[in-house]
Motif scaffolding. Sequence first.
Motif, PDB file in Angstrom:
ATOM      1  N   LEU A  14       0.827  -1.208   0.000  1.00 46.05           N
ATOM      2  CA  LEU A  14       0.000   0.000   0.000  1.00 46.05           C
ATOM      3  C   LEU A  14       0.866   1.265   0.000  1.00 46.05           C
ATOM      4  O   LEU A  14       0.530   2.248  -0.663  1.00 46.05           O
ATOM      5  N   ALA A  15       1.993   1.243   0.700  1.00 43.10           N
ATOM      6  CA  ALA A  15       2.884   2.404   0.701  1.00 43.10           C
ATOM      7  C   ALA A  15       3.479   2.641  -0.684  1.00 43.10           C
ATOM      8  O   ALA A  15       3.585   3.788  -1.133  1.00 43.10           O
ATOM      9  N   ILE A  16       3.847   1.584  -1.376  1.00 41.90           N
ATOM     10  CA  ILE A  16       4.395   1.718  -2.728  1.00 41.90           C
ATOM     11  C   ILE A  16       3.333   2.269  -3.676  1.00 41.90           C
ATOM     12  O   ILE A  16       3.613   3.157  -4.487  1.00 41.90           O
ATOM     13  N   VAL A  17       2.123   1.761  -3.588  1.00 41.97           N
ATOM     14  CA  VAL A  17       1.041   2.248  -4.453  1.00 41.97           C
ATOM     15  C   VAL A  17       0.776   3.727  -4.192  1.00 41.97           C
ATOM     16  O   VAL A  17       0.627   4.518  -5.127  1.00 41.97           O
ATOM     17  N   MET A  18       0.753   4.126  -2.920  1.00 40.08           N
ATOM     18  CA  MET A  18       0.524   5.531  -2.592  1.00 40.08           C
ATOM     19  C   MET A  18       1.653   6.416  -3.105  1.00 40.08           C
ATOM     20  O   MET A  18       1.416   7.542  -3.556  1.00 40.08           O
ATOM     21  N   THR A  19       2.875   5.916  -3.064  1.00 41.76           N
ATOM     22  CA  THR A  19       4.015   6.673  -3.589  1.00 41.76           C
ATOM     23  C   THR A  19       3.918   6.825  -5.097  1.00 41.76           C
ATOM     24  O   THR A  19       4.173   7.906  -5.638  1.00 41.76           O
ATOM     25  N   ILE A  20       3.545   5.774  -5.781  1.00 37.41           N
ATOM     26  CA  ILE A  20       3.401   5.849  -7.240  1.00 37.41           C
ATOM     27  C   ILE A  20       2.307   6.847  -7.617  1.00 37.41           C
ATOM     28  O   ILE A  20       2.436   7.563  -8.608  1.00 37.41           O
ATOM     29  N   LEU A  21       1.253   6.923  -6.820  1.00 41.79           N
ATOM     30  CA  LEU A  21       0.205   7.903  -7.084  1.00 41.79           C
ATOM     31  C   LEU A  21       0.758   9.327  -7.077  1.00 41.79           C
ATOM     32  O   LEU A  21       0.420  10.142  -7.927  1.00 41.79           O
ATOM     33  N   VAL A  22       1.630   9.634  -6.125  1.00 40.41           N
ATOM     34  CA  VAL A  22       2.213  10.966  -6.046  1.00 40.41           C
ATOM     35  C   VAL A  22       3.094  11.230  -7.258  1.00 40.41           C
ATOM     36  O   VAL A  22       3.086  12.328  -7.820  1.00 40.41           O
ATOM     37  N   LEU A  23       3.839  10.235  -7.686  1.00 39.04           N
ATOM     38  CA  LEU A  23       4.735  10.419  -8.827  1.00 39.04           C
ATOM     39  C   LEU A  23       3.978  10.677 -10.122  1.00 39.04           C
ATOM     40  O   LEU A  23       4.521  11.266 -11.050  1.00 39.04           O
ATOM     41  N   PHE A  43      -5.826  16.228  -9.196  1.00 40.27           N
ATOM     42  CA  PHE A  43      -5.639  16.285  -7.753  1.00 40.27           C
ATOM     43  C   PHE A  43      -6.831  15.680  -7.021  1.00 40.27           C
ATOM     44  O   PHE A  43      -6.663  15.020  -5.996  1.00 40.27           O
ATOM     45  N   PHE A  44      -8.034  15.877  -7.537  1.00 41.75           N
ATOM     46  CA  PHE A  44      -9.214  15.273  -6.924  1.00 41.75           C
ATOM     47  C   PHE A  44      -9.121  13.742  -6.997  1.00 41.75           C
ATOM     48  O   PHE A  44      -9.411  13.053  -6.008  1.00 41.75           O
ATOM     49  N   ALA A  45      -8.719  13.218  -8.149  1.00 39.99           N
ATOM     50  CA  ALA A  45      -8.574  11.768  -8.303  1.00 39.99           C
ATOM     51  C   ALA A  45      -7.508  11.238  -7.351  1.00 39.99           C
ATOM     52  O   ALA A  45      -7.695  10.189  -6.716  1.00 39.99           O
ATOM     53  N   TYR A  46      -6.403  11.972  -7.210  1.00 44.35           N
ATOM     54  CA  TYR A  46      -5.342  11.562  -6.280  1.00 44.35           C
ATOM     55  C   TYR A  46      -5.869  11.505  -4.854  1.00 44.35           C
ATOM     56  O   TYR A  46      -5.656  10.524  -4.142  1.00 44.35           O
ATOM     57  N   ILE A  47      -6.560  12.567  -4.434  1.00 50.32           N
ATOM     58  CA  ILE A  47      -7.078  12.617  -3.062  1.00 50.32           C
ATOM     59  C   ILE A  47      -8.090  11.500  -2.819  1.00 50.32           C
ATOM     60  O   ILE A  47      -8.053  10.817  -1.796  1.00 50.32           O
ATOM     61  N   LEU A  48      -8.973  11.286  -3.786  1.00 51.53           N
ATOM     62  CA  LEU A  48      -9.981  10.238  -3.660  1.00 51.53           C
ATOM     63  C   LEU A  48      -9.344   8.859  -3.525  1.00 51.53           C
ATOM     64  O   LEU A  48      -9.684   8.085  -2.622  1.00 51.53           O
ATOM     65  N   ILE A  49      -8.391   8.542  -4.381  1.00 53.83           N
ATOM     66  CA  ILE A  49      -7.731   7.231  -4.334  1.00 53.83           C
ATOM     67  C   ILE A  49      -6.880   7.089  -3.080  1.00 53.83           C
ATOM     68  O   ILE A  49      -6.843   6.028  -2.462  1.00 53.83           O
ATOM     69  N   LEU A  53      -7.394   4.167  -0.389  1.00 57.54           N
ATOM     70  CA  LEU A  53      -6.333   3.258   0.044  1.00 57.54           C
ATOM     71  C   LEU A  53      -6.096   3.359   1.551  1.00 57.54           C
ATOM     72  O   LEU A  53      -5.844   2.353   2.215  1.00 57.54           O
ATOM     73  N   GLY A  54      -6.179   4.569   2.091  1.00 56.08           N
ATOM     74  CA  GLY A  54      -6.029   4.738   3.533  1.00 56.08           C
ATOM     75  C   GLY A  54      -7.131   4.030   4.305  1.00 56.08           C
ATOM     76  O   GLY A  54      -6.880   3.411   5.343  1.00 56.08           O
ATOM     77  N   THR A  55      -8.344   4.099   3.783  1.00 52.95           N
ATOM     78  CA  THR A  55      -9.464   3.391   4.406  1.00 52.95           C
ATOM     79  C   THR A  55      -9.249   1.890   4.326  1.00 52.95           C
ATOM     80  O   THR A  55      -9.495   1.161   5.295  1.00 52.95           O
ATOM     81  N   MET A  56      -8.773   1.437   3.177  1.00 57.13           N
ATOM     82  CA  MET A  56      -8.478   0.009   3.014  1.00 57.13           C
ATOM     83  C   MET A  56      -7.414  -0.427   4.018  1.00 57.13           C
ATOM     84  O   MET A  56      -7.545  -1.466   4.663  1.00 57.13           O
TER      85      MET A  56
END
Length: 83
Positions: A14-23, A43-49, A53-56
């Motif tokens: 999950l940390a790797i996926v969240m990092t890739i989202l930022v990139l 940015f809305f899509a980033y925040i939503l995802i 993921l944080g909820t997951m």
Amino acid sequence: MSKERLTTFIDAVLAIVMTILVLELRKPNPVTLNGFLDLKENFFAYILIFFWLGTMWGNLHNEWYSIKRINGRTVWATIISLM
């Protein structure tokens, strides 16, 4: 395999996926408020995802808290759910 090792794997994925989202976020051109507003959908899509993921992650943490032992089926079910 211990429960702690599998939960660490979940956290790492999950940390790797969240990092890739930022990139994947593009830099606004020009770097102004209007530049950010032009990319508001990204940015809305980033925040939503990110929050999804944080909820997951939070739900998985609560779920794994009560588990005492794991077996091979649990490992594979976890890998498939992360995929």
